[in-house]
Design a protein around this motif. Structure first.
Motif, PDB file in Angstrom:
ATOM      1  N   MET A  45      34.091  29.441  36.841  1.00  0.00           N
ATOM      2  CA  MET A  45      34.538  30.252  37.967  1.00  0.00           C
ATOM      3  C   MET A  45      33.637  30.055  39.176  1.00  0.00           C
ATOM      4  O   MET A  45      34.109  29.989  40.302  1.00  0.00           O
ATOM      5  CB  MET A  45      34.574  31.720  37.575  1.00  0.00           C
ATOM      6  N   LYS A  95      40.787  46.733  36.894  1.00  0.00           N
ATOM      7  CA  LYS A  95      40.303  45.714  35.957  1.00  0.00           C
ATOM      8  C   LYS A  95      40.455  46.192  34.520  1.00  0.00           C
ATOM      9  O   LYS A  95      40.883  45.444  33.642  1.00  0.00           O
ATOM     10  CB  LYS A  95      38.832  45.382  36.245  1.00  0.00           C
ATOM     11  N   SER A 100      46.071  41.434  37.001  1.00  0.00           N
ATOM     12  CA  SER A 100      45.881  39.984  37.142  1.00  0.00           C
ATOM     13  C   SER A 100      44.971  39.693  38.326  1.00  0.00           C
ATOM     14  O   SER A 100      44.808  40.515  39.244  1.00  0.00           O
ATOM     15  CB  SER A 100      47.230  39.291  37.343  1.00  0.00           C
ATOM     16  N   LYS A 101      44.379  38.480  38.342  1.00  0.00           N
ATOM     17  CA  LYS A 101      43.474  38.095  39.428  1.00  0.00           C
ATOM     18  C   LYS A 101      44.198  38.054  40.776  1.00  0.00           C
ATOM     19  O   LYS A 101      43.655  38.458  41.807  1.00  0.00           O
ATOM     20  CB  LYS A 101      42.858  36.736  39.116  1.00  0.00           C
ATOM     21  N   ASP A 102      45.443  37.543  40.756  1.00  0.00           N
ATOM     22  CA  ASP A 102      46.194  37.439  42.010  1.00  0.00           C
ATOM     23  C   ASP A 102      46.468  38.820  42.597  1.00  0.00           C
ATOM     24  O   ASP A 102      46.356  39.023  43.815  1.00  0.00           O
ATOM     25  CB  ASP A 102      47.518  36.707  41.768  1.00  0.00           C
ATOM     26  N   LYS A 105      43.223  40.364  44.196  1.00  0.00           N
ATOM     27  CA  LYS A 105      42.611  39.754  45.393  1.00  0.00           C
ATOM     28  C   LYS A 105      42.696  40.624  46.640  1.00  0.00           C
ATOM     29  O   LYS A 105      41.691  40.782  47.362  1.00  0.00           O
ATOM     30  CB  LYS A 105      43.266  38.394  45.653  1.00  0.00           C
TER      31      LYS A 105
END
Length: 661
Positions: A45, A95, A100-102, A105
């Protein structure tokens, strides 16, 4: 290398079929993530384009807000600090909910913008010089991670991969998973609560079996007079080198003042006392008092106790100077009654290993040189560990009349004649915990079959926002109902609601300790009437389950997991028995095989002519021993018409050879 049996020792082709079916239903890949893989993931990452572009964004934010930050009033700063805190709490909750990461953001970008308004330097990129200074440190850290742990790492949570060093992996599992710890006494261990709870599960299951077998629990002294041990010649020869001896009954101060406390010379015992290595002699002394007539037989006693055998090389659970066990001792009027008792109890041990611990075993008889000291026949169950070595997991001994005669134990039969009694003894120990670890566990930690696990289901509630009182009430109500449903199915449940530990750390801890099923329950789940299941192994990913089906689904899933682990172990056993190898092939494969090697050659089932001298030669040449003469194949006469793989003479048995712990 050699053909291996697919139909051997009670392991039919049905085992493989069941395993394939179960693997299809329940998943075939281990769902365990090691700490090392987490580290690698984080390193990837750091190098990813996403983080490079983030760095560019921070420079833009820094320039944008540098000019305005200095003009903020104290009130505006406090307002920004409050917003930053709220946003940080929101991100942590998202979290924990598995966002999800998207989707995350935009929330991270908003947090960075708030921080930049308050303090532009907080998002400023690191200077090139600083980055260069950090590179050697990062390289040094990577080198340290690749180095093998030393004694200085005894307090670390690192688990050595099995493929790197199987022996060290085993010790790491015991340490990291809180099973046992070293004690100040050489060769003795402290069994910690998690390890003791596993032994309690075994003890509870086996105690019920022992009572059903007709034995009653009793307790006999820890100390045995040395003269007792001397009454049975073979017995004393077998244990003489392992005995710890009490020679004095009092301490006194050294008159010279040089040695502190010493054994008082005037308190020496006339008959030294042995700390029991086993209790045959003490119990047969008592049997003489209790047995008079055939009406007193059979007499069956069992005790749960500790014993002491002074070991030179120790290994936690597998071989320690002091260990816990149960030892059963029985007296019978007939040869047939005693022999049947010994065999029946071995069957109980094998059944317990398979049904409770999900460990398949090979039942058989020991060769004469491997028998218990003083026994006419020793029966054993042998388990296969993941590195291809065997582990003797329980024994039952037909003692004949040796101890009865040594202690003059007789009874009056129905015709009024005095007869010598026939005896047995049988036992399993905390060594079973070593078998449990090495049969199922992986590089991420313990893997526990549900039936033996101290905690079968751990529930991790994900709390709502601090000011969401309505959400808290709803979550608590749902949690209470969920736990009650699980307990109504007879499941052992623990709720981990520690507010000082992050959810990710909780997941990691319970996975490492081998809890079979984790259930996650958060505010979103409650609103949707669902929760999330995550099994320790056997099933990929997470599973969403309706709250009104939790108890039923969990019970079914844990039963499936128990079968999955047993089927996997059966396949490993059947696939690691080499059939009909030559002695040279076995010798070449085993002479360099060490306990630290993960994928060893396995066991060898070969035709054999019983010969103690040849047995000793093989042990010296390649360290292989006869684990047993397997019952099934020998009763079927598989050895008939075959030549001994070592001497070339007519075979008398099929023998299972291998390296062993």
């Amino acid at each position: 290398m050699f053909p291996r049996s697919n139909h051997l020792i009670g392991l039919t082709i049905m085992a493989s079929t069941l395993a394939m079916s179960r693997a299809f239903q329940f998943g075939t890949r281990l769902a365990a993530v090691s700490s090392s893989s987490r580290t690698r993931a984080s390193q990837v990452m750091v190098r990813s384009p996403m983080f490079i572009s983030s760095s560019s964004k921070t420079r833009t934010l820094s320039r944008r807000f540098m000019s305005t930050a200095a003009s903020l009033t104290d009130e505006q700063k406090l307002e920004l600090e409050d917003k930053i805190k709220q946003k940080g709490d929101e991100i942590r909750t998202l979290k924990d909910d598995g966002i999800s990461k998207d989707d995350l953001k935009p929330h991270v970008a908003e947090l960075l913008e708030l921080k930049a308004q308050l303090d532009p330097s907080s998002v400023a990129p690191k200077r090139k010089k600083q980055q260069q200074q950090q590179q050697p440190k990062k390289k040094k850290q990577n080198q340290q991670q690749n180095q093998k742990p030393t004694n200085d790492d005894a307090e670390s949570d690192y688990i050595t991969p099995r493929a790197e060093n199987y022996s060290r992996w085993y010790n790491d599992i015991i340490r990291v998973c809180d099973l046992a710890d070293d004690s100040p006494v050489r060769g003795c261990m402290v069994i910690k609560p998690w390890g003791m709870s596993l032994w309690d599960s075994i003890k509870n299951d086996l105690d019920a079996r022992i009572k059903e077998h007709g034995a009653e629990n009793a307790y006999f002294p820890l100390l045995i007079p040395k003269s007792f041990l001397e009454k049975e010649a073979e017995h004393v020869d077998g244990f003489a080198k392992e005995c710890a001896v009490v020679t004095h009954h009092r301490l006194t101060a050294d008159p010279s003042g040089e040695q502190g406390l010493i054994a008082d010379p005037e308190a020496e015992l006339e008959d030294p006392l042995i700390i029991r290595p086993t209790s045959e002699t003490m119990i047969w002394h008592m049997f003489k008092k209790w047995i008079v007539s055939h009406r007193d037989l059979p007499l069956k006693m069992n005790q749960w106790a500790n014993v002491m055998r002074w070991e030179m090389r120790t290994r936690p659970f597998l071989r320690t100077s002091e260990f816990l066990w149960q030892e059963g001792h029985t007296a019978h009027a007939t040869y047939e009654g005693a022999l049947e008792d010994a065999k029946d109890m071995l069957t109980q041990y094998a059944d317990m290993c398979e049904k409770l611990l999900a460990i398949p075993v090979v039942k058989g008889a020991k060769s004469p040189s491997e028998r218990f000291a003083g026994a006419e026949e020793t029966f054993t169950i042998e388990a296969l560990m993941q590195n291809g070595w065997a582990l003797q997991s329980g024994t039952s001994h037909f003692l004949g009349q040796s101890f009865g005669k040594a202690f003059d134990v007789t009874f009056q039969d129905k015709d009024g004649k005095q007869q010598d009694v026939w005896g047995t003894s049988w036992g399993v120990s905390t060594r079973l915990l070593g078998a449990l670890i090495m049969t199922h566990s992986d590089d991420a930690g313990l893997v526990l079959p549900p039936r033996v696990a101290p905690v079968q289901v751990v529930v991790v509630p994900i709390p709502p926002k601090k000011n969401d009182e309505e959400g808290k009430v709803a979550l608590n109500d749902a949690l209470d109902n969920l736990v009650a449903d699980l307990k109504s199915k007879g499941l052992k449940v623990k709720v981990d609601d520690r507010d000082y530990v992050r959810n990710g750390a909780k997941y990691f801890e319970w996975e490492r300790k081998g809890v079979p099923l984790r259930i996650e329950l958060g505010p979103r789940d409650v609103k949707g009437g669902v929760c999330v299941f995550k099994y320790r192994v056997g099933s990929e990913g997470k599973e969403t389950v309706n709250l009104d089906e939790v108890g039923t689904k969990a019970a079914e899933g844990l039963d499936n997991l128990q079968e999955y682990l047993l089927d996997s172990a059966k396949e490993r056993l059947a696939g690691n028995i080499n059939m009909m190898a030559t002695y040279e092939q076995m010798r070449d494969a085993l002479e360099a095989d060490e306990a630290s090697e993960y994928d060893g050659p396995g066991l060898y089932l070969v035709p054999w002519k019983c010969d103690a001298e040849n047995e000793d030669k093989i042990k010296e040449e390649c360290k292989a021993t006869i684990r047993c003469y397997p019952t099934d194949v020998n009763e079927a006469g598989m050895w008939e018409g075959k030549k001994c793989f070592y001497s070339g003479e007519d075979a008398t048995h099929m023998a299972l050879f291998g390296r062993a712990f």
